[in-house]
Design a protein around this motif. Structure first.
Motif, PDB file in Angstrom:
ATOM      1  N   GLY A 136      -5.660  -1.619   2.649  1.00  0.00           N
ATOM      2  CA  GLY A 136      -4.407  -1.413   1.930  1.00  0.00           C
ATOM      3  C   GLY A 136      -4.498  -1.651   0.435  1.00  0.00           C
ATOM      4  O   GLY A 136      -3.590  -1.301  -0.298  1.00  0.00           O
TER       5      GLY A 136
ATOM      6  N   THR B  86      -5.526  -0.822  -3.348  1.00  0.00           N
ATOM      7  CA  THR B  86      -5.733   0.465  -3.998  1.00  0.00           C
ATOM      8  C   THR B  86      -7.167   0.548  -4.537  1.00  0.00           C
ATOM      9  O   THR B  86      -7.883  -0.456  -4.540  1.00  0.00           O
ATOM     10  CB  THR B  86      -4.777   0.626  -5.192  1.00  0.00           C
ATOM     11  OG1 THR B  86      -5.082  -0.419  -6.108  1.00  0.00           O
ATOM     12  CG2 THR B  86      -3.339   0.534  -4.749  1.00  0.00           C
ATOM     13  N   GLU B  87      -7.544   1.741  -5.036  1.00  0.00           N
ATOM     14  CA  GLU B  87      -8.895   1.902  -5.589  1.00  0.00           C
ATOM     15  C   GLU B  87      -9.140   0.911  -6.708  1.00  0.00           C
ATOM     16  O   GLU B  87     -10.223   0.395  -6.887  1.00  0.00           O
ATOM     17  CB  GLU B  87      -9.073   3.321  -6.124  1.00  0.00           C
ATOM     18  CG  GLU B  87      -9.477   4.286  -5.025  1.00  0.00           C
ATOM     19  CD  GLU B  87      -9.393   5.722  -5.500  1.00  0.00           C
ATOM     20  OE1 GLU B  87      -9.669   5.957  -6.680  1.00  0.00           O
ATOM     21  OE2 GLU B  87      -9.061   6.570  -4.657  1.00  0.00           O
TER      22      GLU B  87
ATOM     23  N   ARG C 199       0.078  -3.770  -3.102  1.00  0.00           N
ATOM     24  CA  ARG C 199       1.371  -3.125  -3.337  1.00  0.00           C
ATOM     25  C   ARG C 199       2.496  -4.148  -3.273  1.00  0.00           C
ATOM     26  O   ARG C 199       2.368  -5.182  -2.606  1.00  0.00           O
ATOM     27  CB  ARG C 199       1.613  -2.028  -2.292  1.00  0.00           C
ATOM     28  CG  ARG C 199       0.643  -0.884  -2.414  1.00  0.00           C
ATOM     29  CD  ARG C 199       0.988  -0.005  -3.604  1.00  0.00           C
ATOM     30  NE  ARG C 199      -0.128   0.869  -3.942  1.00  0.00           N
ATOM     31  CZ  ARG C 199      -0.129   1.682  -4.997  1.00  0.00           C
ATOM     32  NH1 ARG C 199       0.908   1.732  -5.809  1.00  0.00           N
ATOM     33  NH2 ARG C 199      -1.165   2.436  -5.243  1.00  0.00           N
TER      34      ARG C 199
ATOM     35  N   TRP D 160      -0.788  -7.565  -0.438  1.00  0.00           N
ATOM     36  CA  TRP D 160       0.517  -6.934  -0.640  1.00  0.00           C
ATOM     37  C   TRP D 160       1.561  -8.045  -0.683  1.00  0.00           C
ATOM     38  O   TRP D 160       1.455  -9.033   0.049  1.00  0.00           O
ATOM     39  CB  TRP D 160       0.860  -5.978   0.495  1.00  0.00           C
ATOM     40  CG  TRP D 160       0.057  -4.702   0.507  1.00  0.00           C
ATOM     41  CD1 TRP D 160      -1.265  -4.560   0.212  1.00  0.00           C
ATOM     42  CD2 TRP D 160       0.542  -3.399   0.843  1.00  0.00           C
ATOM     43  NE1 TRP D 160      -1.643  -3.245   0.343  1.00  0.00           N
ATOM     44  CE2 TRP D 160      -0.544  -2.507   0.733  1.00  0.00           C
ATOM     45  CE3 TRP D 160       1.780  -2.893   1.234  1.00  0.00           C
ATOM     46  CZ2 TRP D 160      -0.436  -1.154   0.994  1.00  0.00           C
ATOM     47  CZ3 TRP D 160       1.893  -1.538   1.499  1.00  0.00           C
ATOM     48  CH2 TRP D 160       0.803  -0.672   1.372  1.00  0.00           C
TER      49      TRP D 160
ATOM     50  N   ASP E 166       6.683  -1.192  -5.837  1.00  0.00           N
ATOM     51  CA  ASP E 166       6.229   0.149  -5.434  1.00  0.00           C
ATOM     52  C   ASP E 166       7.226   0.790  -4.480  1.00  0.00           C
ATOM     53  O   ASP E 166       7.341   2.006  -4.423  1.00  0.00           O
ATOM     54  CB  ASP E 166       4.858   0.041  -4.750  1.00  0.00           C
ATOM     55  CG  ASP E 166       3.803  -0.453  -5.722  1.00  0.00           C
ATOM     56  OD1 ASP E 166       3.514   0.283  -6.685  1.00  0.00           O
ATOM     57  OD2 ASP E 166       3.306  -1.580  -5.558  1.00  0.00           O
TER      58      ASP E 166
ATOM     59  N   LEU F 178       4.743   4.698   2.974  1.00  0.00           N
ATOM     60  CA  LEU F 178       3.484   3.986   2.688  1.00  0.00           C
ATOM     61  C   LEU F 178       2.250   4.810   3.029  1.00  0.00           C
ATOM     62  O   LEU F 178       1.130   4.412   2.682  1.00  0.00           O
ATOM     63  CB  LEU F 178       3.446   2.642   3.445  1.00  0.00           C
ATOM     64  CG  LEU F 178       4.588   1.661   3.139  1.00  0.00           C
ATOM     65  CD1 LEU F 178       4.354   0.333   3.849  1.00  0.00           C
ATOM     66  CD2 LEU F 178       4.726   1.418   1.629  1.00  0.00           C
TER      67      LEU F 178
ATOM     68  N   TRP G  78      -0.786   5.149   0.795  1.00  0.00           N
ATOM     69  CA  TRP G  78      -1.548   3.949   0.417  1.00  0.00           C
ATOM     70  C   TRP G  78      -2.296   3.319   1.581  1.00  0.00           C
ATOM     71  O   TRP G  78      -2.974   2.296   1.409  1.00  0.00           O
ATOM     72  CB  TRP G  78      -0.609   2.896  -0.189  1.00  0.00           C
ATOM     73  CG  TRP G  78       0.151   3.396  -1.387  1.00  0.00           C
ATOM     74  CD1 TRP G  78      -0.322   4.225  -2.358  1.00  0.00           C
ATOM     75  CD2 TRP G  78       1.508   3.118  -1.719  1.00  0.00           C
ATOM     76  NE1 TRP G  78       0.655   4.484  -3.278  1.00  0.00           N
ATOM     77  CE2 TRP G  78       1.790   3.812  -2.916  1.00  0.00           C
ATOM     78  CE3 TRP G  78       2.508   2.350  -1.138  1.00  0.00           C
ATOM     79  CZ2 TRP G  78       3.036   3.766  -3.534  1.00  0.00           C
ATOM     80  CZ3 TRP G  78       3.745   2.303  -1.756  1.00  0.00           C
ATOM     81  CH2 TRP G  78       4.007   3.002  -2.934  1.00  0.00           C
TER      82      TRP G  78
END
Ligand code: T5A
Length: 218
Positions: free
Chosen positions: A4, A6-7, A12, A100, A139, A214, A217
């Motif tokens: 979950g 991100t790159e 989030r 998150w 987000d 979601l 993501w």
């Protein structure tokens, strides 16, 4: 990297919003469990509060027994003082390590309560938002929407001692609800959930919303 993340490695930020007693606290748990079932590290928190210092400010804000009432500006500054601490000590570090964050209320509550409810100018709130948050925004924001009379019945049925905000009049709560809905219409990060039906139906709606919103993501 956590599932979950991100790159860029950032987690989030999901917030739950709505008036008194709409079911935020109940459904924060549902959202956290939903994410954890997908292998995501979740930090559950709330505003005002979330760190020892910010929780101390929460006590100052919610205590109905104080002899001296807060001015509207003092209340606004206390909310943002708690938020600055919460962001510095908990929210930003968690997001940066890829967790998150699921938060029961955030700055939309300030626009709804101090803006809609107390009538403070939106620009004043927006100036503090920029100062404290820079460009950080949730987000996804789930706005749990319930007519104020239904929410009041839930708070009454729960039977706990009413805090300083819960003692406000119905016109205050209507203004809060209107401000939330106006904000949701302006920002695409919002999903409005009708939280009037029983909990099972509400959570089915939240589940469908999370699946859809979601997906990019996960
Ligand atoms: N504040 C906060 C500001 O003024 N400015 C700000 O910037 C911020 C961040 C915080 C106060 O601070 C103010 C706003 C608030 O007044 P709080 O305790 O965090 O206070 O917020 P409350 O809204 O007061 O929290 P509550 O716990 O009262 O409400 P919740 O979390 O929305 O509701 P919940 O989950 O506790 O549910 C209430 C009852 O309803 C039942 C639950 O079981 C519970 O008994 N319920 C349902 N019943 C039937 N059907 C459903 N679908 C139900 N969902 C829940």
């Amino acid at each position: 990297m956590n599932a979950g993340a991100t790159e860029q490695g950032r987690g989030r930020f999901i917030t739950l919003e709505g008036g008194e007693g709409v079911g935020k606290t109940t459904n924060v748990g549902f959202v956290c469990a939903w994410l954890e079932a997908r292998g995501i590290e979740v930090v559950r928190t709330r505003e005002p509060g979330g760190t020892p210092g910010a929780e101390a400010i929460r006590e100052l804000l919610l205590d109905p027994g104080r002899d001296e009432t807060w001015s509207d500006d003092a209340e606004l500054l206390l909310v943002f003082a708690a938020r600055a601490q919460h962001l510095a000590k908990l929210i930003r570090p968690a997001l940066e390590r890829g967790a998150w964050v699921v938060c029961d209320r955030f700055t939309d509550a300030t626009f709804a309560y101090q803006g809609g409810g107390r009538g403070l100018a939106r620009e004043r709130i927006a100036a503090l938002e920029r100062l404290v948050q820079s460009d950080l925004q949730p987000d996804l924001t789930l706005l749990l929407d319930v007519p104020v009379t239904v929410a009041a019945q839930r708070v009454e049925r729960r039977g706990a001692r009413l805090d300083r905000f819960e003692r406000e009049r119905e016109t205050f709560f209507q203004a809060v609800r209107d401000a939330y809905l106006a904000r949701a219409a302006e920002h695409s990060r919002f999903a409005v959930i009708d939280a009037t039906p029983g909990l099972e139906r509400v959570q089915r709606a939240i589940d469908a919303c999370l699946e859809q919103r979601l997906a990019p993501w996960l």
